[in-house]
Design a protein around this motif. Structure first.
Motif, PDB file in Angstrom:
ATOM      1  N   LEU A   1      29.786  48.749  81.094  1.00  0.00           N
ATOM      2  CA  LEU A   1      29.535  49.835  82.082  1.00  0.00           C
ATOM      3  C   LEU A   1      29.874  51.012  81.528  1.00  0.00           C
ATOM      4  CD1 LEU A   1      29.631  48.364  85.565  1.00  0.00           C
ATOM      5  CD2 LEU A   1      27.631  48.432  84.097  1.00  0.00           C
TER       6      LEU A   1
ATOM      7  N   GLU B   1      29.283  54.244  86.043  1.00  0.00           N
ATOM      8  CA  GLU B   1      28.829  53.416  86.446  1.00  0.00           C
ATOM      9  C   GLU B   1      30.032  52.385  87.159  1.00  0.00           C
ATOM     10  OE1 GLU B   1      24.549  52.218  83.733  1.00  0.00           O
ATOM     11  OE2 GLU B   1      26.528  51.841  83.040  1.00  0.00           O
TER      12      GLU B   1
ATOM     13  N   THR C   1      24.985  47.645  95.146  1.00  0.00           N
ATOM     14  CA  THR C   1      25.415  48.258  94.117  1.00  0.00           C
ATOM     15  C   THR C   1      25.837  47.284  93.171  1.00  0.00           C
ATOM     16  OG1 THR C   1      25.950  50.615  95.233  1.00  0.00           O
ATOM     17  CG2 THR C   1      27.034  49.833  93.344  1.00  0.00           C
TER      18      THR C   1
ATOM     19  N   GLU D   1      23.174  45.339  91.506  1.00  0.00           N
ATOM     20  CA  GLU D   1      22.263  46.218  90.557  1.00  0.00           C
ATOM     21  C   GLU D   1      23.015  46.370  89.078  1.00  0.00           C
ATOM     22  OE1 GLU D   1      20.459  50.714  90.309  1.00  0.00           O
ATOM     23  OE2 GLU D   1      21.691  50.241  92.180  1.00  0.00           O
ATOM     24  N   TYR D   2      24.293  46.280  89.148  1.00  0.00           N
ATOM     25  CA  TYR D   2      25.121  46.690  87.866  1.00  0.00           C
ATOM     26  C   TYR D   2      25.736  45.378  87.479  1.00  0.00           C
ATOM     27  CZ  TYR D   2      24.405  51.633  88.554  1.00  0.00           C
ATOM     28  OH  TYR D   2      23.755  52.769  88.869  1.00  0.00           O
TER      29      TYR D   2
ATOM     30  N   THR E   1      19.018  43.016  89.438  1.00  0.00           N
ATOM     31  CA  THR E   1      19.973  43.684  88.567  1.00  0.00           C
ATOM     32  C   THR E   1      19.274  44.566  87.261  1.00  0.00           C
ATOM     33  OG1 THR E   1      21.448  41.700  88.841  1.00  0.00           O
ATOM     34  CG2 THR E   1      21.833  42.885  86.960  1.00  0.00           C
ATOM     35  N   ARG E   2      19.823  45.550  86.824  1.00  0.00           N
ATOM     36  CA  ARG E   2      18.947  46.137  85.780  1.00  0.00           C
ATOM     37  C   ARG E   2      19.145  45.452  84.629  1.00  0.00           C
ATOM     38  NH1 ARG E   2      20.856  52.327  86.053  1.00  0.00           N
ATOM     39  NH2 ARG E   2      20.453  52.852  88.214  1.00  0.00           N
TER      40      ARG E   2
ATOM     41  N   TYR F   1      21.986  44.000  82.230  1.00  0.00           N
ATOM     42  CA  TYR F   1      23.336  44.406  82.981  1.00  0.00           C
ATOM     43  C   TYR F   1      23.798  43.209  83.432  1.00  0.00           C
ATOM     44  CZ  TYR F   1      23.284  49.595  82.893  1.00  0.00           C
ATOM     45  OH  TYR F   1      23.080  50.727  82.384  1.00  0.00           O
TER      46      TYR F   1
END
Length: 356
Positions: A27, A31, A66, A69-70, A231-232, A235
């Protein structure tokens, strides 16, 4: 020949592409900061007994989204959350108080005044900013009394004394006990304190049951927020890029990869000296006793999983220790919860309120 060269280049390209696709995402600093904030918000939401319920639910949901997502692992604790541990600790502490003071009062009833004064002088009293820790001679657990409690039941203004840095607070309390013993009122006063503790125990039992019901809702909020968040791309399993994040080679469910214990914590007073407990970033700890002379430092290893400390190594005359201790940090103060340890001195040490 050209075909062979082409095949070699193609193979190298495939290997490189495969390596690139399997490389673990690191990250960015921004991030990483967002992830650390999410971890901190989740920890706060599951630890703060005074937090507004609407705010608590908002933080739990936002942190879950959050982290998902990351590419971070599931971070909701598998066992009891810190707030539940705090409630259980308060309940058990109140039970201990009742038992210890009841045993103490029964023992004092059969003593002469001279014997009572001797027993009172053997009390080990430690004054913190919010409460007193008292170890009763022959007892099995340290008892805790709030400053307000001591002021109400024993008419000793510990708060002002501590604020002014006076070392005589413990002696003041003992002197008040002796004065009450001479007036034959100590037994009655302790009985009143026990009655108050029994009332508190009923309320604490209600509180811990309410938290258990609410905690099921909190976990559902976290689970639903995670399930509804994607999740992106690229990532999955991303690692943090921060000197403050304690990275591990394996991702474990319920592990928050930040080590908030790193640094030196102390307990004591300027006049008497301090206990210093240092947690290093390499997973080692050192305990120094500057309160009782220059004792030989103790060393060991540790690891932090969310809000639980796993401690290994020697720690006092009781010998080696290998155990886990849940903890909470509030307003810069470190407290350990539900301390299950057969070693009395070590348990008493862990019962301190530590400050950086």
């Amino acid at each position: 020949m050209k075909k062979i060269v082409f095949l070699i280049l193609a193979l190298v390209g495939l290997l490189f592409a495969n390596y690139t696709s399997n490389a673990q995402k690191v990250l960015s600093e921004q991030e990483t900061q967002w992830v650390l904030e999410a971890q901190g918000e989740l920890e706060q939401a599951l630890s703060d007994p005074e937090m507004d319920e609407t705010e608590r639910l908002r933080l739990i949901e936002r942190s879950a989204k959050t982290l998902k997502e990351y590419g971070q692992p599931w971070a909701y604790p598998e066992g009891d959350i810190p707030l539940q541990e705090l409630m259980e600790n308060n309940f058990e502490q109140c039970k201990d108080n009742i038992k210890e003071w009841s045993d103490y009062n029964l023992k004092m009833q059969h003593q002469t005044l001279e014997q009572k004064i001797k027993i009172i002088n053997q009390l080990q009293v430690e004054v913190g900013e919010r409460q007193l820790q008292i170890l009763i001679p022959g007892g099995n657990a340290a008892v805790s009394l709030s400053m307000e409690f001591v002021n109400t039941f024993f008419d000793v203004n510990i708060v002002d004394g501590f604020t002014n840095g006076k070392i005589g607070n413990a002696k003041d309390l003992k002197n008040r006990f002796i004065e009450l013993a001479k007036q034959k009122k100590l037994g009655y006063q302790i009985d009143q304190m026990i009655k108050d503790d029994k009332t508190s125990l009923i309320e604490l039992d209600k509180d811990r049951k309410i938290i258990r019901i609410k905690e099921n809702k909190w976990e559902s909020i976290y689970r639903n927020a995670t399930s509804s968040t994607f999740t992106r791309e690229g990532y999955e399993g991303a690692v943090l890029n921060s000197p403050y994040a304690a990275q591990t080679s394996t991702q474990q469910k319920g592990v928050i990869h930040t080590n908030i214990l790193v640094g030196t914590w102390r307990f004591g007073f300027e006049q008497t000296g301090y206990f210093y407990w240092t947690f290093k970033n390499n997973g080692s700890w050192t305990f120094e006793d500057k309160m009782n002379g220059d004792q030989k430092p103790l060393n060991g290893k540790y690891s932090v999983f969310g809000s639980t400390l796993k401690l290994t190594g020697p720690n006092s005359e009781c010998g080696d220790v290998e155990a886990t201790f849940p903890f909470v940090i509030e307003d810069g103060e470190l407290r350990f919860l539900n301390i299950q340890d057969p070693c009395m001195s070590r348990r008493f040490t862990l019962n301190h309120v530590w400050k950086q």
